[in-house]
Design a protein around this motif. Structure first.
Motif, PDB file in Angstrom:
ATOM      1  N   LEU A   1       0.829  -1.209   0.000  1.00  0.00           N
ATOM      2  CA  LEU A   1       0.000   0.000   0.000  1.00  0.00           C
ATOM      3  C   LEU A   1       0.864   1.260   0.000  1.00  0.00           C
ATOM      4  O   LEU A   1       0.496   2.277  -0.601  1.00  0.00           O
ATOM      5  CB  LEU A   1      -0.922   0.005   1.222  1.00  0.00           C
ATOM      6  CG  LEU A   1      -1.969  -1.104   1.287  1.00  0.00           C
ATOM      7  CD1 LEU A   1      -2.888  -0.874   2.479  1.00  0.00           C
ATOM      8  CD2 LEU A   1      -2.783  -1.186  -0.011  1.00  0.00           C
ATOM      9  N   ALA A   2       2.022   1.206   0.673  1.00  0.00           N
ATOM     10  CA  ALA A   2       2.915   2.361   0.677  1.00  0.00           C
ATOM     11  C   ALA A   2       3.445   2.649  -0.726  1.00  0.00           C
ATOM     12  O   ALA A   2       3.580   3.816  -1.127  1.00  0.00           O
ATOM     13  CB  ALA A   2       4.071   2.121   1.647  1.00  0.00           C
ATOM     14  N   TYR A   3       3.740   1.598  -1.490  1.00  0.00           N
ATOM     15  CA  TYR A   3       4.163   1.802  -2.878  1.00  0.00           C
ATOM     16  C   TYR A   3       3.034   2.427  -3.704  1.00  0.00           C
ATOM     17  O   TYR A   3       3.283   3.294  -4.560  1.00  0.00           O
ATOM     18  CB  TYR A   3       4.602   0.473  -3.512  1.00  0.00           C
ATOM     19  CG  TYR A   3       5.987   0.042  -3.122  1.00  0.00           C
ATOM     20  CD1 TYR A   3       7.080   0.874  -3.315  1.00  0.00           C
ATOM     21  CD2 TYR A   3       6.209  -1.213  -2.556  1.00  0.00           C
ATOM     22  CE1 TYR A   3       8.358   0.468  -2.962  1.00  0.00           C
ATOM     23  CE2 TYR A   3       7.485  -1.626  -2.196  1.00  0.00           C
ATOM     24  CZ  TYR A   3       8.556  -0.779  -2.397  1.00  0.00           C
ATOM     25  OH  TYR A   3       9.807  -1.174  -2.037  1.00  0.00           O
ATOM     26  N   VAL A   4       1.804   1.969  -3.475  1.00  0.00           N
ATOM     27  CA  VAL A   4       0.664   2.574  -4.165  1.00  0.00           C
ATOM     28  C   VAL A   4       0.580   4.060  -3.803  1.00  0.00           C
ATOM     29  O   VAL A   4       0.396   4.920  -4.675  1.00  0.00           O
ATOM     30  CB  VAL A   4      -0.641   1.848  -3.796  1.00  0.00           C
ATOM     31  CG1 VAL A   4      -1.845   2.586  -4.373  1.00  0.00           C
ATOM     32  CG2 VAL A   4      -0.621   0.407  -4.301  1.00  0.00           C
ATOM     33  N   GLY A   5       0.716   4.369  -2.521  1.00  0.00           N
ATOM     34  CA  GLY A   5       0.684   5.760  -2.101  1.00  0.00           C
ATOM     35  C   GLY A   5       1.797   6.583  -2.714  1.00  0.00           C
ATOM     36  O   GLY A   5       1.604   7.761  -3.064  1.00  0.00           O
ATOM     37  N   LEU A   6       2.969   5.971  -2.886  1.00  0.00           N
ATOM     38  CA  LEU A   6       4.075   6.684  -3.521  1.00  0.00           C
ATOM     39  C   LEU A   6       3.759   6.998  -4.975  1.00  0.00           C
ATOM     40  O   LEU A   6       4.080   8.085  -5.481  1.00  0.00           O
ATOM     41  CB  LEU A   6       5.344   5.831  -3.415  1.00  0.00           C
ATOM     42  CG  LEU A   6       6.652   6.444  -3.896  1.00  0.00           C
ATOM     43  CD1 LEU A   6       6.950   7.753  -3.186  1.00  0.00           C
ATOM     44  CD2 LEU A   6       7.803   5.456  -3.696  1.00  0.00           C
ATOM     45  N   GLY A   7       3.106   6.059  -5.656  1.00  0.00           N
ATOM     46  CA  GLY A   7       2.740   6.322  -7.043  1.00  0.00           C
ATOM     47  C   GLY A   7       1.669   7.387  -7.177  1.00  0.00           C
ATOM     48  O   GLY A   7       1.619   8.091  -8.198  1.00  0.00           O
ATOM     49  N   LEU A   8       0.819   7.503  -6.162  1.00  0.00           N
ATOM     50  CA  LEU A   8      -0.244   8.508  -6.195  1.00  0.00           C
ATOM     51  C   LEU A   8       0.193   9.859  -5.634  1.00  0.00           C
ATOM     52  O   LEU A   8      -0.556  10.840  -5.753  1.00  0.00           O
ATOM     53  CB  LEU A   8      -1.458   8.008  -5.401  1.00  0.00           C
ATOM     54  CG  LEU A   8      -2.126   6.728  -5.920  1.00  0.00           C
ATOM     55  CD1 LEU A   8      -3.260   6.310  -5.000  1.00  0.00           C
ATOM     56  CD2 LEU A   8      -2.639   6.922  -7.349  1.00  0.00           C
ATOM     57  N   ALA A   9       1.370   9.923  -5.025  1.00  0.00           N
ATOM     58  CA  ALA A   9       1.844  11.165  -4.407  1.00  0.00           C
ATOM     59  C   ALA A   9       2.085  12.237  -5.467  1.00  0.00           C
ATOM     60  O   ALA A   9       2.610  11.952  -6.548  1.00  0.00           O
ATOM     61  CB  ALA A   9       3.135  10.901  -3.625  1.00  0.00           C
ATOM     62  N   ARG A  10       1.710  13.449  -5.116  1.00  0.00           N
ATOM     63  CA  ARG A  10       1.911  14.559  -6.047  1.00  0.00           C
ATOM     64  C   ARG A  10       2.735  15.678  -5.424  1.00  0.00           C
ATOM     65  O   ARG A  10       2.968  16.696  -6.059  1.00  0.00           O
ATOM     66  CB  ARG A  10       0.555  15.108  -6.513  1.00  0.00           C
ATOM     67  CG  ARG A  10      -0.191  14.160  -7.450  1.00  0.00           C
ATOM     68  CD  ARG A  10       0.624  13.878  -8.707  1.00  0.00           C
ATOM     69  NE  ARG A  10      -0.006  12.889  -9.576  1.00  0.00           N
ATOM     70  CZ  ARG A  10       0.321  11.606  -9.583  1.00  0.00           C
ATOM     71  NH1 ARG A  10       1.240  11.141  -8.723  1.00  0.00           N
ATOM     72  NH2 ARG A  10      -0.267  10.759 -10.402  1.00  0.00           N
ATOM     73  N   THR A  11       3.124  15.518  -4.173  1.00  0.00           N
ATOM     74  CA  THR A  11       3.994  16.498  -3.527  1.00  0.00           C
ATOM     75  C   THR A  11       5.170  15.756  -2.897  1.00  0.00           C
ATOM     76  O   THR A  11       5.059  14.564  -2.551  1.00  0.00           O
ATOM     77  CB  THR A  11       3.250  17.284  -2.423  1.00  0.00           C
ATOM     78  OG1 THR A  11       2.941  16.397  -1.337  1.00  0.00           O
ATOM     79  CG2 THR A  11       1.980  17.920  -2.977  1.00  0.00           C
ATOM     80  N   PRO A  12       6.304  16.416  -2.725  1.00  0.00           N
ATOM     81  CA  PRO A  12       7.452  15.756  -2.091  1.00  0.00           C
ATOM     82  C   PRO A  12       7.153  15.272  -0.686  1.00  0.00           C
ATOM     83  O   PRO A  12       7.655  14.218  -0.267  1.00  0.00           O
ATOM     84  CB  PRO A  12       8.522  16.863  -2.087  1.00  0.00           C
ATOM     85  CG  PRO A  12       8.158  17.747  -3.227  1.00  0.00           C
ATOM     86  CD  PRO A  12       6.657  17.745  -3.264  1.00  0.00           C
ATOM     87  N   VAL A  13       6.338  16.004   0.071  1.00  0.00           N
ATOM     88  CA  VAL A  13       6.023  15.589   1.443  1.00  0.00           C
ATOM     89  C   VAL A  13       5.247  14.271   1.430  1.00  0.00           C
ATOM     90  O   VAL A  13       5.511  13.362   2.239  1.00  0.00           O
ATOM     91  CB  VAL A  13       5.229  16.691   2.158  1.00  0.00           C
ATOM     92  CG1 VAL A  13       4.743  16.200   3.522  1.00  0.00           C
ATOM     93  CG2 VAL A  13       6.081  17.942   2.321  1.00  0.00           C
ATOM     94  N   GLN A  14       4.294  14.141   0.523  1.00  0.00           N
ATOM     95  CA  GLN A  14       3.532  12.893   0.434  1.00  0.00           C
ATOM     96  C   GLN A  14       4.445  11.727   0.050  1.00  0.00           C
ATOM     97  O   GLN A  14       4.333  10.629   0.609  1.00  0.00           O
ATOM     98  CB  GLN A  14       2.416  13.048  -0.602  1.00  0.00           C
ATOM     99  CG  GLN A  14       1.324  14.026  -0.194  1.00  0.00           C
ATOM    100  CD  GLN A  14       0.342  14.298  -1.329  1.00  0.00           C
ATOM    101  OE1 GLN A  14       0.580  13.921  -2.480  1.00  0.00           O
ATOM    102  NE2 GLN A  14      -0.776  14.941  -1.006  1.00  0.00           N
ATOM    103  N   ALA A  15       5.342  11.970  -0.894  1.00  0.00           N
ATOM    104  CA  ALA A  15       6.254  10.906  -1.323  1.00  0.00           C
ATOM    105  C   ALA A  15       7.197  10.504  -0.192  1.00  0.00           C
ATOM    106  O   ALA A  15       7.450   9.312   0.032  1.00  0.00           O
ATOM    107  CB  ALA A  15       7.052  11.370  -2.542  1.00  0.00           C
ATOM    108  N   ALA A  16       7.718  11.495   0.548  1.00  0.00           N
ATOM    109  CA  ALA A  16       8.615  11.182   1.655  1.00  0.00           C
ATOM    110  C   ALA A  16       7.892  10.397   2.738  1.00  0.00           C
ATOM    111  O   ALA A  16       8.449   9.459   3.327  1.00  0.00           O
ATOM    112  CB  ALA A  16       9.198  12.471   2.222  1.00  0.00           C
ATOM    113  N   ALA A  17       6.638  10.752   3.012  1.00  0.00           N
ATOM    114  CA  ALA A  17       5.863  10.026   4.019  1.00  0.00           C
ATOM    115  C   ALA A  17       5.635   8.584   3.590  1.00  0.00           C
ATOM    116  O   ALA A  17       5.731   7.655   4.408  1.00  0.00           O
ATOM    117  CB  ALA A  17       4.528  10.731   4.253  1.00  0.00           C
TER     118      ALA A  17
END
Length: 440
Positions: free
Chosen positions: A315-331
């Motif tokens: 699920l974290a990988y899915v969230g990384l693919g959906l991230a649109r800001t650096p903060v979301q990707a880092a989280a």
């Protein structure tokens, strides 16, 4: 099997002096790994900046895992594992210190490739024999804690601290970086001298207490030893299914990691510094996971803990693919680091706990071969998917497949992961030891 929950005032017993020697040696070795892993590409780029030359270095360095992983497992089950690790570190130290003179001037590409290949062989031996030593050094119930501390040293020293130091040292002189790596490996060998052969703790599970094969087993053909190890893994349901899940994780990890730099630059608009900070976020999460996973393992059965952490990692990988800001990707990367350790530490400890002493090296070599062997395939698939679809889609698809696979592959296992079906095909004494484990 999860141990009893300790009261708030109960102090945990130490892991013992032998483990402290092993940890110190492993820490020095991991620091050497971090230096050389950053150093070798810099040496190649400095004199041979062609992409094919750099790619060839990676291939040559990883080739020993494909050629020698399974024989290394047989060797680790027939020879004193401490000596394997000690001599391998001596070899790495001597090779790097010897390269100081050879690479002071010109840096021929064949010589750099030979250096990478020899270091890769030694790494294969160390990474197979060292984890197989652990069940004879610490109590079975302490394996998660011991693996967590070893993993923390690997992440902090090998992945976070040593590579930047190597870059700074190369800026001074490549020979200084080579000498530093060689000295760290030599230190790892010296520290391992302090690890005398320790008796197996008395409260270890009976299956793990089996002595190493004797002289008769040592004279058996290597191929027969490999076949016995593979049969043992495939016949034990827990080992077989967790191995399949590890292979899937290797595919998902390499497919996403190979595309992370493109996600950082293209989707998130980050530069080199931002990309480095993303990697740091994942490492910080992994370090936190090495602290958290052993504590969760004291309260939760091993298989459900590993299953849900692997699911959450997807699920974290899915969230990384959906991230649109650096903060979301880092989280997302930070969470993935935590969940990755929540999967790795319980599963490695479970394998060590369920494997008879005479098969520890081979079980470790089979699992490493499958996990590492899946990575080139995953990287290629990631590139193909990114070209056909998009870079973020690689993360979403890989994470979704990993999450589904975690639930499907590990669903048949009991909470403690014990249990081998009758008629395993392993030698009779190994089957008896596994039966004792199943009842323990």
């Amino acid at each position: 099997m999860a141990s009893a929950v300790r009261g708030p005032g109960t102090r945990r017993p130490g892991l013992g002096r032998p483990f402290r020697w092993l940890w110190a040696s492993t820490a020095a070795s991991n620091a050497g790994d971090g230096v050389t892993r950053a150093l070798l590409p810099l040496l190649v780029v400095g004199s041979h900046p062609e992409p094919a030359a750099v790619a060839g270095l990676t291939a040559v360095n990883m080739l020993p895992w494909l050629l020698f992983a399974l024989p290394a497992g047989v060797l680790a089950d027939r020879v004193d594992r401490r000596r394997i690790v000690l001599y391998s570190n001596v070899l790495r130290g001597a090779v790097l210190l010897g390269a100081v003179a050879l690479l002071a001037g010109d840096r021929p590409l064949p010589l750099l490739y030979a250096l990478a290949f020899v270091l890769g062989i030694a790494e294969t031996l160390v990474d197979t024999a060292a984890p197989a030593m652990l069940p004879r050094i610490v109590r079975a119930r302490d394996l998660e804690r011991a693996n967590g501390r070893l993993s923390a040293a690997q992440i902090v020293l090998g992945e976070m601290a040593a590579p930047p130091v190597a870059g700074l040292l190369v800026g001074v002189a490549a020979t200084v970086a080579l000498a530093t790596g060689g000295t760290l490996y030599a230190l790892a060998a010296v520290l391992l001298v302090g690890l005398a052969a320790a008796p197996r703790p008395t409260n270890a599970p009976p299956g793990a207490a089996r002595a190493a094969p004797g002289a008769a087993a040592a004279r058996e053909p290597v191929l027969r030893g490999i076949a016995e190890g593979v049969r043992f893994v495939l016949a034990h349901r827990t080992l077989r299914l967790t191995l399949a899940a590890s292979t899937l994780y290797g595919l998902a990890f390499s497919a996403t990691f190979s595309m992370l730099v493109l996600l950082s630059h293209g989707t998130l608009g980050l530069g080199a510094t931002g990309y480095g900070l993303l990697l740091a976020a994942g490492s910080v999460g992994a370090v936190a996971g090495t602290w958290l996973a052993p504590r969760l393992a004291e309260r939760l059965p091993a298989v459900p803990l590993a299953r849900w952490c692997l699911f959450a990692s997807g699920l974290a990988y899915v969230g990384l693919g959906l991230a649109r800001t650096p903060v979301q990707a880092a989280a997302a990367l930070l969470c993935n680091g935590v969940f990755m350790m929540g999967w790795n530490i319980p599963v490695m400890s479970l394998r060590q706990r369920l494997t008879p002493e005479g098969f520890q090296g081979r079980v470790m070599s089979v699992s490493r071969l499958c996990a590492w062997g899946a990575m080139p395939v995953g990287a290629a698939l990631g590139g193909l998917l990114a070209g056909a679809l998009s870079v973020p889609t690689v993360f979403v698809l890989s994470g979704g497949v990993l999450a589904a696979g975690a639930l499907l592959l590990l669903a048949p296992l009991r909470g403690d992961g014990a249990g081998a079906p009758p008629g395993t095909g392993a030698p009779a004494d190994v089957r008896r030891n596994t039966d004792l484990l199943d009842k323990g």
